[in-house]
Design a protein around this motif. Structure first.
Motif, mmCIF file in Angstrom:
data_model
loop_
_atom_site.group_PDB
_atom_site.id
_atom_site.type_symbol
_atom_site.label_atom_id
_atom_site.label_comp_id
_atom_site.label_asym_id
_atom_site.label_seq_id
_atom_site.Cartn_x
_atom_site.Cartn_y
_atom_site.Cartn_z
ATOM 1 N N LEU A 4 -29.471 8.931 -27.964
ATOM 2 C CA LEU A 4 -30.917 7.853 -28.205
ATOM 3 C C LEU A 4 -30.542 6.776 -28.721
ATOM 4 O O LEU A 4 -31.121 5.639 -28.250
ATOM 5 C CB LEU A 4 -31.804 8.769 -28.648
ATOM 6 N N GLU A 5 -29.659 6.593 -29.675
ATOM 7 C CA GLU A 5 -29.598 5.282 -30.401
ATOM 8 C C GLU A 5 -28.751 4.373 -29.440
ATOM 9 O O GLU A 5 -28.913 3.117 -29.757
ATOM 10 C CB GLU A 5 -28.610 5.780 -31.882
ATOM 11 N N ARG A 7 -29.331 3.871 -26.714
ATOM 12 C CA ARG A 7 -30.269 3.332 -25.808
ATOM 13 C C ARG A 7 -30.798 1.893 -26.116
ATOM 14 O O ARG A 7 -31.208 1.238 -25.490
ATOM 15 C CB ARG A 7 -31.390 4.238 -25.487
ATOM 16 N N LYS A 8 -30.340 1.507 -27.435
ATOM 17 C CA LYS A 8 -30.744 0.253 -27.904
ATOM 18 C C LYS A 8 -29.801 -0.811 -27.102
ATOM 19 O O LYS A 8 -30.195 -1.803 -26.954
ATOM 20 C CB LYS A 8 -30.520 0.074 -29.505
ATOM 21 N N VAL A 10 -28.916 -0.487 -24.112
ATOM 22 C CA VAL A 10 -29.665 -0.727 -22.720
ATOM 23 C C VAL A 10 -30.908 -1.581 -22.799
ATOM 24 O O VAL A 10 -31.054 -2.636 -22.084
ATOM 25 C CB VAL A 10 -30.005 0.675 -22.122
ATOM 26 N N ILE A 11 -31.617 -1.599 -23.891
ATOM 27 C CA ILE A 11 -32.766 -2.509 -24.109
ATOM 28 C C ILE A 11 -32.411 -3.829 -24.328
ATOM 29 O O ILE A 11 -32.897 -4.786 -23.653
ATOM 30 C CB ILE A 11 -33.913 -1.500 -25.153
ATOM 31 N N GLN A 12 -31.471 -3.899 -25.110
ATOM 32 C CA GLN A 12 -30.992 -5.259 -25.365
ATOM 33 C C GLN A 12 -30.522 -6.233 -24.134
ATOM 34 O O GLN A 12 -30.532 -7.355 -23.947
ATOM 35 C CB GLN A 12 -29.960 -5.437 -26.786
ATOM 36 N N ILE A 14 -31.385 -5.287 -21.225
ATOM 37 C CA ILE A 14 -32.261 -5.549 -20.402
ATOM 38 C C ILE A 14 -32.912 -7.257 -20.537
ATOM 39 O O ILE A 14 -32.945 -8.168 -19.877
ATOM 40 C CB ILE A 14 -33.450 -4.734 -19.974
ATOM 41 N N PHE A 15 -33.033 -7.188 -22.095
ATOM 42 C CA PHE A 15 -33.462 -8.568 -22.467
ATOM 43 C C PHE A 15 -32.697 -9.648 -22.130
ATOM 44 O O PHE A 15 -33.046 -10.569 -21.394
ATOM 45 C CB PHE A 15 -33.702 -8.526 -23.968
ATOM 46 N N LEU A 16 -31.322 -9.470 -22.333
ATOM 47 C CA LEU A 16 -30.263 -10.626 -22.090
ATOM 48 C C LEU A 16 -30.281 -10.684 -20.518
ATOM 49 O O LEU A 16 -30.338 -11.893 -20.141
ATOM 50 C CB LEU A 16 -29.006 -10.164 -22.694
ATOM 51 N N VAL A 18 -32.916 -10.648 -18.448
ATOM 52 C CA VAL A 18 -33.925 -11.331 -18.136
ATOM 53 C C VAL A 18 -33.744 -12.965 -18.494
ATOM 54 O O VAL A 18 -33.833 -13.887 -17.662
ATOM 55 C CB VAL A 18 -35.263 -10.853 -18.615
ATOM 56 N N GLY A 19 -33.059 -13.144 -19.821
ATOM 57 C CA GLY A 19 -32.687 -14.335 -20.421
ATOM 58 C C GLY A 19 -32.002 -15.138 -19.374
ATOM 59 O O GLY A 19 -32.196 -16.326 -19.298
ATOM 60 N N PHE A 22 -33.651 -16.137 -16.151
ATOM 61 C CA PHE A 22 -34.531 -17.215 -16.037
ATOM 62 C C PHE A 22 -33.907 -18.361 -16.248
ATOM 63 O O PHE A 22 -34.221 -19.530 -15.851
ATOM 64 C CB PHE A 22 -35.391 -17.065 -17.451
ATOM 65 N N PHE B 198 -38.775 5.038 -24.174
ATOM 66 C CA PHE B 198 -37.537 5.316 -23.553
ATOM 67 C C PHE B 198 -36.584 5.494 -24.589
ATOM 68 O O PHE B 198 -35.720 6.320 -24.613
ATOM 69 C CB PHE B 198 -37.211 4.174 -22.469
ATOM 70 N N ARG B 199 -36.290 4.492 -25.656
ATOM 71 C CA ARG B 199 -35.689 4.624 -26.744
ATOM 72 C C ARG B 199 -36.083 5.824 -27.504
ATOM 73 O O ARG B 199 -35.311 6.348 -28.130
ATOM 74 C CB ARG B 199 -36.088 3.393 -27.753
ATOM 75 N N ILE B 353 -35.552 -20.259 -24.464
ATOM 76 C CA ILE B 353 -35.554 -18.802 -24.161
ATOM 77 C C ILE B 353 -34.394 -18.157 -25.084
ATOM 78 O O ILE B 353 -34.631 -17.114 -25.461
ATOM 79 C CB ILE B 353 -34.920 -18.825 -22.604
ATOM 80 N N MET B 357 -34.893 -14.795 -27.299
ATOM 81 C CA MET B 357 -33.858 -13.819 -27.329
ATOM 82 C C MET B 357 -33.260 -13.554 -28.348
ATOM 83 O O MET B 357 -33.230 -12.132 -28.776
ATOM 84 C CB MET B 357 -32.472 -14.289 -26.224
ATOM 85 N N VAL B 364 -35.112 -5.489 -32.688
ATOM 86 C CA VAL B 364 -34.477 -4.237 -32.045
ATOM 87 C C VAL B 364 -33.659 -3.777 -33.424
ATOM 88 O O VAL B 364 -33.619 -2.610 -33.717
ATOM 89 C CB VAL B 364 -33.468 -4.386 -30.986
ATOM 90 N N GLU B 368 -34.111 -0.635 -35.743
ATOM 91 C CA GLU B 368 -33.038 0.606 -35.785
ATOM 92 C C GLU B 368 -32.744 0.948 -37.051
ATOM 93 O O GLU B 368 -32.209 1.906 -37.650
ATOM 94 C CB GLU B 368 -31.637 0.151 -35.121
ATOM 95 N N TYR B 380 -40.234 -0.737 -32.067
ATOM 96 C CA TYR B 380 -39.957 -0.822 -30.567
ATOM 97 C C TYR B 380 -41.263 -1.274 -29.527
ATOM 98 O O TYR B 380 -40.919 -1.959 -28.644
ATOM 99 C CB TYR B 380 -39.076 0.506 -29.928
ATOM 100 N N PHE B 387 -41.831 -8.725 -25.371
ATOM 101 C CA PHE B 387 -40.683 -8.952 -24.251
ATOM 102 C C PHE B 387 -41.577 -8.997 -22.862
ATOM 103 O O PHE B 387 -41.466 -10.036 -21.934
ATOM 104 C CB PHE B 387 -39.689 -8.007 -24.290
ATOM 105 N N ILE B 398 -42.151 -20.102 -13.351
ATOM 106 C CA ILE B 398 -40.944 -20.539 -12.531
ATOM 107 C C ILE B 398 -41.147 -19.664 -11.132
ATOM 108 O O ILE B 398 -40.051 -19.754 -10.557
ATOM 109 C CB ILE B 398 -39.728 -20.325 -13.467
#
Ligand SMILES: [Zn+2]
Lengths: 608, 441
Positions: A4-5, A7-8, A10-12, A14-16, A18-19, A22, B198-199, B353, B357, B364, B368, B380, B387, B398
Motif C-alpha cells: 500500500l505504501e 501506492r504513493k 502511483v499518486i505522485q 499522477i500529479f507529475l 498532469v503537471g 499542462f 486508494f492509498r 505549475i 507540484m 504526500v 507518509e 491524503y 490536486f 487551457i
C-alpha cells in the motif's frame, strides 16, 4: 501493508503526469500556435447594448400622450482631444471655465480611451450651434438617443416619469437585467407598465483593439441581436376632457376624476396643482424635481389616489340610504322629522317626508336617525354590544362599494382611506365603552372616515350602474389592439340589490333639478344629471368642497367626482366644474360660458 | 481548603506547558509547506491586482475599492486563522471529527432552506453586516476529517460491505446536498477522495475505471469516434502482442472492447439527453469553442486568447491587455490563471505549475511520515482536494476540461475559498508538528 505504501508513487506519478501535460499544452498554446497572439491583436470582441424604443402611450381617441424625442449628448474621448481651445469650448457650451475643466477631468478619470458624456441633453439650439462648430474640436462628438416627450403638457401625475435606475433598484432582483445608467419608470403608468414599455435590448458585437477602441462590427453583425421596441399602450383618458379639467382647476387645489361607468375606464384624472411632465425629461430634471418637491402646495402629491385622510361629507348620505334600504330599515317612503337633534340643519327646508326629499335637502337629522336605526337593530340587549354588531355589519356593506380598500387602479401608491370599525373604537374607548351617540357623526360622512377622490368617482359609477363597479383603470390595452387586463373586466357587486338604487337616483336627480346641485344642471341641453353636494370638514382651515355626479340619468356615460380644497360648500365651486366637464364630454362643447367664467375667476375661493 | 493549592499547582504547570507546546509547533512545523503556502497566496494577491489593473485609472493595490485590497483583508484574517489552528490542541481534530462533520451537514441543510438564491444557487448563508459564508467550502475539510476518522477506527474492515457503504455515505452526503444547492462545481470536488481511499487500500479498479471513463469521455468529445475506436483496438492489440497471457483471457478482452466502444457511442446520448442545457453548453464549449465564440464558448475562447498571447516570456507584470476590459469573465476568481499566462508567459505558468507540484509532493511525504492512520488519511485527503482543484481549474482555462466554477487553491480571489484551503492545510500542519507526541504516547 508495504504494497500500500508503494501506492504513493502511483499518486505522485499522477500529479507529475498532469503537471507535465499542462506544461506541454501551455507550450503549444503560448509558443507553437501563433493564432492566439493574432486573435489578441484583432479579435477582441466587445458587446455593445442596443437600447430599444420605449413604448408610446395614446389617449382613447388615438392622440399621442407620450412620445420619444431625440436628445443629444456631447461626448468626449479624452485621448483624441487635441489643441483644445478651452475658452471657445466654454462659450460654445455656455458653462463657466471651472465647470468645463471639472467635466474634462471627470471624463479623463472615467477612461482615457473610452467615450463619456461631457454634456447631457443639449437643448435644440445648443445642439445646432455646437454641431456647426464641432469640426474645430477633435475628440468631441454628438451622440443621439431618445428621451420621453409630452406634446400636450397634461396628465403628469398619472403618466409618471422615467429616470436613471437607482443603485438600490439595481440590487433588487425585480430589476434583474438592468444596468447602471439605464432609464426606468419611476412613477405613474411609466412605473406600473414598465415591463411592457421597456421592450427588449439587443446586442451588437464590435471588434475592439487591445485598448478598447472600436474597429468595426464582428463578422458583419452575424451574432448581433436586434432590439425589440416596447409595447405601445392605449390609455382610457380623453385628452380633450383631461385638458379641459386642468383648465378649470388651474389655480385651485384638488382633484377631478371622471369614469365611464359601464367599463371602469378613467376618462379624466386631474390632480391640481399640476406640472408640465416635460419638466422631468430635460437636463434640469434633478433641479425641477427638487423645486416641486419642496413646494408648499404639494404639487407632486398625487391627490386622486393619495388624498385619503379627508372625510367625504354629505355625499356619504347616499351610501347610508342604500344600506338602510337593503337592511329593510326604511322604504323609499319613510320620513323622519328634521328635528334639530344632536346634528342640525343649518338652513330651514322642506320637511323630509320621504327619502328623495331627504337626499335633495341633505337633511342631517334624517340621516342621523336612519344611521341609528341601522346600527341599533336590537340584535343584542346590551346597547354597547348592539352598536358594535351593527357597525361591523354596516362596515361590511360600505366596503363593498370600494371604500376603505385599495380599488386596484393601475397606478402605484394608491391609498385605501379609512372606514370606521369596531376595533378602531375599542382601541380608543375600550370594548363596550362606546355606543351610537359616540360615533353618530359617521351618519353624515364626518368622523373616522377617509375617502380618496378616486373612490368617490367609483362610488358614482357604482350608483350609475345600479349596484356594481368595474375596477377603475387608466390603460385600456397593451398594444394598439389589445384587451384590458382581465382584472379590469370583472364586475364587483355591492351588497345592495339593484332595485334599491332607484329611489336614491331619484333623490340625486332632484338635487340637481331643484336642490343644492343646481349649478350642474344641464336640462337646457337635454341632459339629466344626477348628483350630490358635500362639504368635507377641514380642521386646518376652510372646508373642502365636494360634488359627485353621473349623467345621463338613464344611460350613464360619465361618473365624476370633483374635490376642491378650501373652497367651502360644494354647490359653489365643485358642482359647476362637474357640470361643465359632463357637458364637455357628452357634447364636445360648452354652452354655459358664464358658468365657465365664474369657475375660472376663482371667486368661490373667497366666499366665506 | 484543600482545593486551593491544587488550582495553584495547575496554573504553575499549565503556563510552561503551553509555551512548550507553541515552541514545539514552531520547531516541528513543516516550514517548506508553510513557505509554499505563503508564496502562492502572495503571488495570487499580485495577480488579482493585475487582473483589475487599468492603466487609465490606476488604483493603489491596497485600496479597498478593488479586489486586491479586499483580498488583503482576507489574507490577514487567514493568518489569524492559522495561529488559532496551531494553538488549539491538535488532538481535537481527531476527537471532534464526527461532531464537526455533523454540524457542517446541519449547516448545509440550513443553508439549503434559508439561503436566498444568488445567481441561481442557494449556497450562501447571509450572516448579516454584509458578511456571507459558503458552507459548501467548509464541507471539504469536515468530510476529510470524518472520513479519516472512520478509516482509522480500530474495528474497521475494509473488505466488509457495510463499512464500504458507510464510507461512501460519509463522502457522498455533502455533495448531494451541495448539488441540491445548485453548486455542481463544488460537489464534483468530492470525487477527489477516491485518490485518498486508494492509498488506504481501496481496490485500484475504481480509480482505473473512473480515470479511464473520464479520459474516454473527454477524448470522445475531442477526437472523431472512428479514429478513437481504431486507436483503442490497436492499443488493445498491442497489449495482447506484448503479453501473450492476455490471449487466454480473450473473452474478457472482447467484453472490455465492447464496453469501451459502447461508451464512446453513448457519450452523445448522455450529453444531449441527460445533462441540463447549461451543462451541455460547457461540454460543447470544450469540444469546439470557435463554433460560437460569443455564446457558451466565450469564456474558453477569451481565456485561451489571453493565455496564448502571453508567448514564451509573457507581456510583463500589469502589461496584460486581454485580461482587461472584461474580455475574460471572472478574471480574478475562477480565471485567475489567465493573468499569469498572459503577463508571465510559458515561463511563469510553468513555474506556477512547478510550485503546485512541489506542494502536492511535499504534502504526500508529510502524509507518509505520519504514525497514525487518521493523520495519514487526512493528509491524503488534503492533497487530493488541492490536486482536484488544480486539475479542473487550470484544465478549464487551457481548454482541457469543461468550465466548472471552482477556484485555484490559495490563488483565486475570495475569502471563503482562501479560508477553506487554509483550514484544510493547516490542520494537517498542526497534526504533523505534533507527530513526535504521538510517538511518545
Ligand atoms: Zn333638515
Amino acid at each position: 501493508m508495504k504494497y500500500l505504501e508503494n501506492r504513493k508513487y502511483v499518486i505522485q506519478g499522477i500529479f507529475l503526469v498532469v503537471g507535465v501535460l499542462f506544461a506541454l499544452r501551455l507550450f503549444y498554446i503560448q509558443v507553437v500556435d501563433s493564432s492566439y497572439k493574432q486573435a489578441a491583436e484583432t479579435n477582441a470582441i466587445k458587446p455593445v447594448i442596443q437600447y430599444p424604443f420605449r413604448g408610446l402611450i395614446y389617449d382613447r381617441n388615438g392622440k399621442l400622450l407620450v412620445q420619444n424625442t431625440p436628445v443629444y449628448d456631447l461626448m468626449v474621448i479624452p485621448k483624441e482631444v487635441k489643441d483644445l481651445d478651452t475658452l471657445r469650448l466654454m462659450e460654445l457650451v455656455n458653462l463657466p471655465l471651472e465647470d468645463v475643466r471639472e467635466r474634462l477631468k471627470k471624463a479623463r478619470a472615467f477612461s482615457y480611451v473610452q467615450p463619456s458624456a461631457f454634456y447631457q441633453k443639449l437643448s435644440t439650439e445648443d445642439f445646432a450651434r455646437i454641431q456647426d462648430n464641432l469640426i474645430d474640436f477633435p475628440g468631441f462628438y454628438i451622440n443621439a438617443r431618445t428621451a420621453r416627450g409630452y406634446p400636450h403638457q397634461s396628465l403628469a401625475h398619472a403618466l409618471g416619469y422615467i429616470a436613471e435606475i437607482s443603485p438600490k433598484q439595481l440590487e433588487d432582483p425585480t430589476y434583474k437585467g438592468y444596468r447602471p445608467g439605464d432609464y426606468i419608470g419611476k412613477s405613474g403608468i411609466e412605473l406600473e407598465y414598465e415591463k411592457y414599455l421597456m421592450g427588449k435590448r439587443g446586442v451588437k458585437y464590435k471588434m475592439v483593439n487591445v485598448r478598447g477602441v472600436e474597429k468595426g462590427s464582428f463578422k458583419d453583425g452575424a451574432y448581433d441581436t436586434l432590439s425589440v421596441a416596447g409595447e405601445n399602450l392605449v390609455s382610457t383618458i380623453d385628452l380633450d376632457l383631461q385638458q379641459y379639467g386642468e383648465y378649470l382647476m388651474n389655480g385651485a387645489k384638488g382633484s377631478v376624476v371622471a369614469i365611464e361607468p359601464s367599463t371602469g375606464e378613467v376618462l379624466a384624472y386631474v390632480s391640481s396643482p399640476f406640472y408640465d411632465p416635460n419638466l422631468f425629461t430635460g437636463k434640469e430634471y434633478g433641479k425641477n424635481y427638487m423645486a416641486l418637491l419642496n413646494e408648499p402646495n404639494k404639487t407632486l402629491f398625487n391627490r386622486p389616489i393619495m388624498a385619503s385622510s379627508n372625510p367625504p361629507g354629505s355625499i356619504f348620505k347616499l351610501a347610508q340610504a342604500l344600506i338602510a334600504l337593503q337592511e329593510g330599515i326604511i322604504t323609499p317612503n319613510t320620513g323622519y322629522p328634521c328635528n334639530q337633534s344632536l346634528v342640525k340643519c343649518s338652513h330651514a327646508h322642506q320637511a323630509p317626508t320621504d327619502l328623495s326629499i331627504a337626499i335633495k335637502t341633505s337633511c342631517n337629522p334624517y340621516f342621523y336617525q336612519v344611521f341609528r336605526a341601522v346600527l341599533n337593530q336590537g340584535k343584542s340587549k346590551n346597547t354597547f354590544k348592539d352598536t358594535a354588531i351593527g357597525l361591523a355589519d354596516w362596515r361590511e356593506q360600505i366596503t363593498s362599494f370600494g371604500f376603505g380598500t385599495k380599488l386596484g387602479i393601475d397606478l402605484p401608491n394608491e391609498k385605501q382611506g379609512i372606514i370606521a370599525s369596531p376595533d378602531m373604537y375599542n382601541k380608543v374607548y375600550g370594548e363596550n365603552r362606546w355606543k351610537f351617540s359616540t360615533i353618530y357623526s359617521l351618519s353624515i360622512g364626518q368622523g373616522e372616515l377617509g375617502v380618496t377622490p378616486l373612490q368617490m368617482a367609483n362610488f358614482m359609477a357604482t350608483i350609475a350602474n345600479r349596484g356594481y363597479y368595474i375596477t377603475p383603470h387608466i390603460i385600456r390595452s397593451i398594444g394598439e389592439k389589445g384587451k384590458p387586463l382581465p382584472e379590469y373586466q370583472k364586475r364587483h357587486y355591492t351588497t345592495v340589490e339593484s332595485r334599491h338604487f332607484t329611489p336614491v337616483v331619484e333623490g340625486m336627480a332632484a338635487v340637481v333639478e331643484s336642490g343644492t346641485g343646481r349649478n350642474a344642471n344641464l336640462d337646457k341641453i337635454g341632459i339629466k344629471v344626477c348628483g350630490k353636494t358635500g362639504t368635507a370638514e377641514n380642521p386646518q382651515g376652510k372646508d373642502h368642497a365636494v360634488f359627485v355626479a353621473f349623467a345621463p340619468k338613464d344611460d350613464p356615460k360619465i361618473a365624476i367626482a370633483v374635490y376642491v380644497e378650501n373652497a367651502g360648500f360644494g354647490a359653489q365651486s365643485a358642482a359647476p366644474i362637474a357640470g361643465l366637464m359632463i357637458e364637455k364630454y357628452l357634447t364636445d362643447s360648452v354652452s354655459r360660458k358664464p358658468m365657465e367664467q365664474w369657475v375660472l375667476s376663482r371667486k368661490y375661493l373667497e366666499i366665506k | 481548603m484543600g482545593v486551593e493549592p491544587k488550582v495553584l499547582r495547575n496554573k504553575v504547570v499549565a503556563a510552561p506547558k503551553s509555551r512548550r507546546t507553541s515552541n514545539r509547533v514552531l520547531q516541528y512545523m513543516d516550514w517548506p509547506t508553510v513557505l509554499l503556502y505563503f508564496l502562492l497566496v502572495a503571488l495570487g494577491w499580485m495577480n488579482i491586482y493585475a487582473a483589475v489593473y487599468s492603466p487609465d485609472n490606476v488604483v493603489n493595490i491596497l485600496s479597498f475599492d478593488i479586489n486586491s485590497g479586499k483580498q488583503l483583508v482576507w489574507i490577514s484574517a487567514a493568518v489569524v486563522l492559522i495561529v488559532m489552528l496551531l494553538v488549539v490542541d491538535y488532538k481535537v481534530y481527531e476527537h471532534l471529527a464526527y461532531p464537526i462533520y455533523g454540524s457542517i451537514i446541519l449547516l448545509l441543510l440550513v443553508t439549503l432552506v434559508v439561503a436566498k438564491p444568488i445567481a441561481g444557487s442557494r449556497s450562501w448563508l447571509d450572516l448579516g453586516g454584509g458578511i456571507r459564508l459558503q458552507p459548501a467550502e467548509l464541507a471539504k475539510f469536515a468530510t476529510a476529517l470524518a472520513a479519516s476518522k472512520f478509516l482509522s477506527s480500530v474495528n474497521l474492515r475494509q473488505q466488509r460491505f457495510k463499512d464500504q457503504m458507510i464510507l461512501a455515505g460519509i463522502t457522498l452526503l455533502p455533495p448531494v446536498i451541495i448539488i441540491l444547492q445548485n453548486e455542481t462545481g463544488s460537489a464534483l470536488v468530492f470525487a477527489a477522495f477516491v485518490l485518498a481511499y486508494f492509498r488506504e487500500g481501496m481496490s485500484p479498479l475504481l480509480l482505473i475505471v473512473g480515470g479511464t471513463a473520464a479520459a474516454i469521455f473527454i477524448l470522445t468529445l475531442l477526437v472523431p469516434k472512428l479514429y478513437l475506436i481504431i486507436a483503442i483496438t490497436l492499443l488493445m492489440g498491442l497489449a495482447t502482442w506484448l503479453d501473450y497471457r492476455l490471449l487466454k483471457r480473450f473473452k474478457t478482452m472482447i467484453l472490455l472492447w465492447v464496453a469501451v466502444v459502447g461508451m464512446v457511442f453513448s457519450v452523445d446520448f448522455f450529453v444531449n439527453n441527460i445533462l441540463q442545457p447549461h451543462q451541455q453548453n460547457r461540454i460543447k464549449a470544450l469540444i469546439n469553442p470557435e463554433a460560437d465564440p460569443l455564446g457558451y464558448g466565450w469564456n474558453v475562447t477569451q481565456s485561451k486568447i489571453a493565455i496564448g498571447s502571453g508567448g514564451f516570456w509573457g507581456k510583463g507584470f500589469l502589461e496584460g491587455t486581454q485580461t482587461k476590459f472584461d474580455f475574460v469573465p471572472e478574471q480574478s476568481t475562477d480565471f485567475i490563471f489567465c493573468t499569469i499566462g498572459e503577463e508571465h508567459g510559458w515561463i511563469g505558468s510553468t513555474v506556477l505549475i512547478g510550485l503546485f507540484m512541489l506542494l502536492l509532493i511535499r504534502i504526500v511525504s508529510i502524509a507518509e511520515r505520519q504514525k497514525s492512520v487518521f493523520a495519514r488519511t487526512y493528509g491524503y485527503c488534503v492533497v487530493s482536494i488541492i490536486f482536484f482543484h488544480f486539475l479542473v481549474n487550470v484544465g478549464m482555462t487551457i481548454g482541457l476540461a469543461p468550465v466548472v466554477g471552482i477556484p485555484l487553491p490559495f490563488f483565486s480571489y475570495g475569502g471563503s475559498s482562501l479560508w477553506s484551503f487554509t483550514i484544510l492545510l493547516f490542520i494537517l500542519i498542526a497534526i504533523d508538528a505534533n507527530r513526535s507526541q504521538d510517538l511518545a504516547r
